[in-house]
Design an enzyme around this catalytic site. Structure first.
Site, short mmCIF file in Angstrom:
data_model
loop_
_atom_site.label_atom_id
_atom_site.label_comp_id
_atom_site.label_asym_id
_atom_site.label_seq_id
_atom_site.Cartn_x
_atom_site.Cartn_y
_atom_site.Cartn_z
N GLY A 7 -9.24 11.27 5.69
CA GLY A 7 -10.41 12.03 6.33
C GLY A 7 -11.30 11.07 7.22
O GLY A 7 -12.09 11.69 7.92
N THR A 8 -10.59 9.89 7.72
CA THR A 8 -11.33 8.83 8.55
C THR A 8 -10.58 8.51 9.70
O THR A 8 -9.14 8.87 9.55
CB THR A 8 -11.91 7.85 7.77
OG1 THR A 8 -10.86 7.05 7.37
CG2 THR A 8 -12.79 8.02 6.56
N ALA A 31 0.30 -2.04 5.92
CA ALA A 31 1.07 -1.94 7.19
C ALA A 31 0.44 -2.57 8.19
O ALA A 31 1.26 -3.11 8.89
CB ALA A 31 1.15 -0.31 7.39
N TYR A 32 -0.99 -2.78 8.27
CA TYR A 32 -1.45 -3.40 9.28
C TYR A 32 -1.05 -5.09 9.18
O TYR A 32 -1.00 -5.54 10.37
CB TYR A 32 -3.11 -3.53 9.01
CG TYR A 32 -4.11 -4.20 10.01
CD1 TYR A 32 -4.23 -3.33 11.04
CD2 TYR A 32 -4.31 -5.31 10.29
CE1 TYR A 32 -4.96 -3.73 12.36
CE2 TYR A 32 -5.13 -5.80 11.25
CZ TYR A 32 -5.43 -4.99 12.04
OH TYR A 32 -6.29 -5.30 13.43
N GLU A 33 -0.48 -5.70 8.16
CA GLU A 33 -0.21 -6.95 8.00
C GLU A 33 1.37 -7.02 8.33
O GLU A 33 1.93 -8.07 8.53
CB GLU A 33 -0.34 -7.42 6.72
CG GLU A 33 -1.86 -7.77 6.39
CD GLU A 33 -2.61 -6.41 6.12
OE1 GLU A 33 -3.80 -6.37 6.41
OE2 GLU A 33 -1.92 -5.42 5.55
N PHE A 53 0.87 -1.16 -0.05
CA PHE A 53 -0.23 -0.08 0.03
C PHE A 53 0.89 1.44 0.06
O PHE A 53 1.88 1.27 0.73
CB PHE A 53 -0.82 -0.18 1.39
CG PHE A 53 -2.08 0.75 0.95
CD1 PHE A 53 -3.15 0.37 0.35
CD2 PHE A 53 -2.18 2.28 1.66
CE1 PHE A 53 -4.55 1.28 0.24
CE2 PHE A 53 -3.19 2.81 1.52
CZ PHE A 53 -4.18 2.43 0.75
N ALA A 78 4.19 3.03 4.76
CA ALA A 78 3.60 4.22 4.63
C ALA A 78 2.11 4.27 4.94
O ALA A 78 1.18 4.11 4.18
CB ALA A 78 3.99 5.02 3.51
N ILE A 126 -0.77 7.21 5.50
CA ILE A 126 -0.99 8.68 4.96
C ILE A 126 -2.33 8.90 5.89
O ILE A 126 -3.37 8.31 5.52
CB ILE A 126 -0.82 9.19 3.82
CG1 ILE A 126 0.73 8.48 3.37
CG2 ILE A 126 -1.09 10.43 3.55
CD1 ILE A 126 1.06 8.85 2.08
N HIS A 129 -9.24 5.73 10.21
CA HIS A 129 -8.51 4.53 9.83
C HIS A 129 -7.03 4.81 10.01
O HIS A 129 -6.51 3.77 10.38
CB HIS A 129 -9.04 4.27 8.15
CG HIS A 129 -8.44 3.12 7.55
ND1 HIS A 129 -7.07 3.24 6.74
CD2 HIS A 129 -8.80 1.77 7.65
CE1 HIS A 129 -6.98 1.76 6.67
NE2 HIS A 129 -7.80 0.94 7.14
#
Length: 155
Positions: A77-78, A48-50, A14, A72, A74, A80
């Site tokens: 707007g949420t 990145a979560y993995e 990602f 990375a 970034i 997350h």
């Protein structure tokens, strides 16, 4: 001293246009210290979560002296961003402590794409390069205090 050292690079696909620059920086730093390409394999996961899971699996093999996690995240707007960045960071730290292995956090957490590109750019500002230097310095410190080095033998 890099004789016999094995360092795994764990990277997130990602934001690949940024992460690839971090990977290049890390590979450059390790090559400058004469760590052969065969001693610094690269593994990819979707995001990145993995990264903590991959870092844990790499650590469990006993083949690596350190893992460098590159990614990375970034801000958008949420919320997350907060979940991914927080879980990634906490997970990598947990792997390092649980597996007694240097797991280096080379994951950018920025507000904008521009900030991420700045931190992944060429030269001394590349955080992938910095993460690789951190891995080598950490391994050297562990060697000085008498910890395992090189190789991470199973007990």
């Amino acid at each position: 001293m890099t004789d016999g050292i094995q360092i795994a690079l764990a990277a997130s696909r990602f934001n690949h246009f940024i992460v690839e620059q971090l990977v290049d920086g890390a590979q450059d730093a390790l090559a400058r210290q004469n760590l052969p390409e065969s001693s610094r394999p690269l593994f990819w996961v979707p995001g990145a979560y993995e990264l903590p899971l991959l870092a844990d699996r790499l650590a469990r093999t006993g083949r690596f002296d350190a893992v460098i996690a590159l990614g990375a995240v970034i801000r958008g707007g949420t919320p997350h961003f907060d979940f991914v960045a927080g879980e990634c960071s906490a997970g990598l730290g947990r792997v390092a402590l649980d597996r007694d292995l240097p797991v280096i956090m080379g994951v950018l957490t920025t507000d904008t794409v521009e900030q991420a590109l700045e931190r992944a750019g060429t030269g001394e500002g590349n955080k992938g390069f910095d993460a690789a230097v951190t891995a080598l310095e950490t391994l050297e410190t562990l060697r000085v205090i008498g910890d395992r080095y090189p190789a991470n033998p199973a007990p």
